[in-house]
Write a protein that holds these residues in place. Sequence first.
Motif, PDB file in Angstrom:
ATOM      1  N   LYS A   1     -57.077 -48.930  29.009  1.00  0.00           N
ATOM      2  CA  LYS A   1     -56.290 -48.340  29.993  1.00  0.00           C
ATOM      3  C   LYS A   1     -57.210 -46.983  30.415  1.00  0.00           C
ATOM      4  N   ASP A   2     -57.437 -46.118  29.497  1.00  0.00           N
ATOM      5  CA  ASP A   2     -58.044 -44.757  29.491  1.00  0.00           C
ATOM      6  C   ASP A   2     -59.308 -44.882  30.074  1.00  0.00           C
ATOM      7  N   LEU A   3     -60.149 -45.972  29.557  1.00  0.00           N
ATOM      8  CA  LEU A   3     -61.654 -46.118  30.089  1.00  0.00           C
ATOM      9  C   LEU A   3     -61.406 -46.462  31.385  1.00  0.00           C
ATOM     10  N   LEU A   4     -60.816 -47.484  31.835  1.00  0.00           N
ATOM     11  CA  LEU A   4     -60.495 -47.948  33.190  1.00  0.00           C
ATOM     12  C   LEU A   4     -60.220 -46.786  34.017  1.00  0.00           C
ATOM     13  N   ASP A   5     -59.267 -45.926  33.788  1.00  0.00           N
ATOM     14  CA  ASP A   5     -58.801 -44.821  34.566  1.00  0.00           C
ATOM     15  C   ASP A   5     -59.873 -43.751  34.745  1.00  0.00           C
ATOM     16  N   ARG A   6     -60.554 -43.566  33.672  1.00  0.00           N
ATOM     17  CA  ARG A   6     -61.649 -42.754  33.851  1.00  0.00           C
ATOM     18  C   ARG A   6     -62.750 -43.210  34.773  1.00  0.00           C
ATOM     19  N   GLN A   7     -62.963 -44.558  34.686  1.00  0.00           N
ATOM     20  CA  GLN A   7     -63.885 -45.218  35.426  1.00  0.00           C
ATOM     21  C   GLN A   7     -63.798 -45.098  36.988  1.00  0.00           C
ATOM     22  N   ASP A   8     -62.298 -45.347  37.169  1.00  0.00           N
ATOM     23  CA  ASP A   8     -61.949 -45.096  38.479  1.00  0.00           C
ATOM     24  C   ASP A   8     -62.133 -43.926  38.947  1.00  0.00           C
ATOM     25  N   ALA A   9     -61.440 -42.824  38.218  1.00  0.00           N
ATOM     26  CA  ALA A   9     -61.701 -41.556  38.682  1.00  0.00           C
ATOM     27  C   ALA A   9     -63.145 -41.023  38.789  1.00  0.00           C
ATOM     28  N   ALA A  10     -64.277 -41.434  38.100  1.00  0.00           N
ATOM     29  CA  ALA A  10     -65.586 -40.990  38.253  1.00  0.00           C
ATOM     30  C   ALA A  10     -66.378 -41.742  39.418  1.00  0.00           C
ATOM     31  N   TYR A  11     -65.969 -42.922  39.661  1.00  0.00           N
ATOM     32  CA  TYR A  11     -66.765 -43.737  40.476  1.00  0.00           C
ATOM     33  C   TYR A  11     -66.088 -43.464  41.885  1.00  0.00           C
ATOM     34  N   ALA A  12     -64.904 -43.118  42.369  1.00  0.00           N
ATOM     35  CA  ALA A  12     -64.554 -43.132  43.651  1.00  0.00           C
ATOM     36  C   ALA A  12     -65.194 -42.252  44.206  1.00  0.00           C
ATOM     37  N   PRO A  13     -65.508 -40.742  43.805  1.00  0.00           N
ATOM     38  CA  PRO A  13     -66.254 -40.230  44.846  1.00  0.00           C
ATOM     39  C   PRO A  13     -67.754 -40.462  45.120  1.00  0.00           C
ATOM     40  N   ILE A  14     -68.137 -41.035  44.084  1.00  0.00           N
ATOM     41  CA  ILE A  14     -69.783 -41.770  44.239  1.00  0.00           C
ATOM     42  C   ILE A  14     -69.774 -42.893  45.391  1.00  0.00           C
ATOM     43  N   GLU A  15     -68.591 -43.781  45.137  1.00  0.00           N
ATOM     44  CA  GLU A  15     -68.523 -44.938  46.119  1.00  0.00           C
ATOM     45  C   GLU A  15     -68.396 -44.184  47.669  1.00  0.00           C
ATOM     46  N   LYS A  16     -67.340 -43.176  47.566  1.00  0.00           N
ATOM     47  CA  LYS A  16     -67.142 -42.591  48.925  1.00  0.00           C
ATOM     48  C   LYS A  16     -68.399 -42.170  49.609  1.00  0.00           C
ATOM     49  N   ARG A  17     -69.334 -41.446  48.876  1.00  0.00           N
ATOM     50  CA  ARG A  17     -70.600 -40.706  49.303  1.00  0.00           C
ATOM     51  C   ARG A  17     -71.499 -41.851  49.667  1.00  0.00           C
ATOM     52  N   LEU A  18     -71.640 -42.887  48.883  1.00  0.00           N
ATOM     53  CA  LEU A  18     -72.207 -44.045  49.319  1.00  0.00           C
ATOM     54  C   LEU A  18     -71.959 -44.556  50.656  1.00  0.00           C
TER      55      LEU A  18
END
Length: 166
Positions: free
Chosen positions: A107-124
């Motif tokens: 769960k921690d890994l998924l939460d970190r993935q979501d937090a890390a990828y959200a700004p990247i996906e927004k930028r794209l």
Amino acid sequence: MKKLSVLFAAVMMFMSFGVAKAQKIATVDVAAILNMMPEKIKADEQLKAFSTAKQAELEKLATAFQADVQKYQQEGAKLTAQQREAKEAELGKTQQNLQQMSQTAQKDLLDRQDAAYAPIEKRLNDAITRAAKANGWDFIFDSATNGLIYKAGPDATAAVKKELGI
């Protein structure tokens, strides 16, 4: 009456021309662009390091648990019934703790993935929007998805890369 028919036909042709304006469609390879973005590469490395650290921690605890189980199996016959019940309860609790720790780590890994990828996906997505507006594209499809049936329009990947500076 003939002039009215000709005029009506001309008006209808003019109107249908405006309605039938071709929609500009392009495709983009989202996965390829994401894999080239420096911030995505950095996020992947950080997530991999986190995952590896958690996995090593869990493996260490699991090895210790296995050693306790083997010790109990070897020495269990020497223990009284009450001691065996206590040891089995202790081993069961340790096993439950290991399973809970594993679930928490996932769960921690998924939460970190979501937090890390959200700004990247927004930028794209912002870059795709800017590229579409700059090039007059009405629709852009991800060329890597199975939902794409026909791909003959221009490829927007280069324009999106340009918007991102990669």
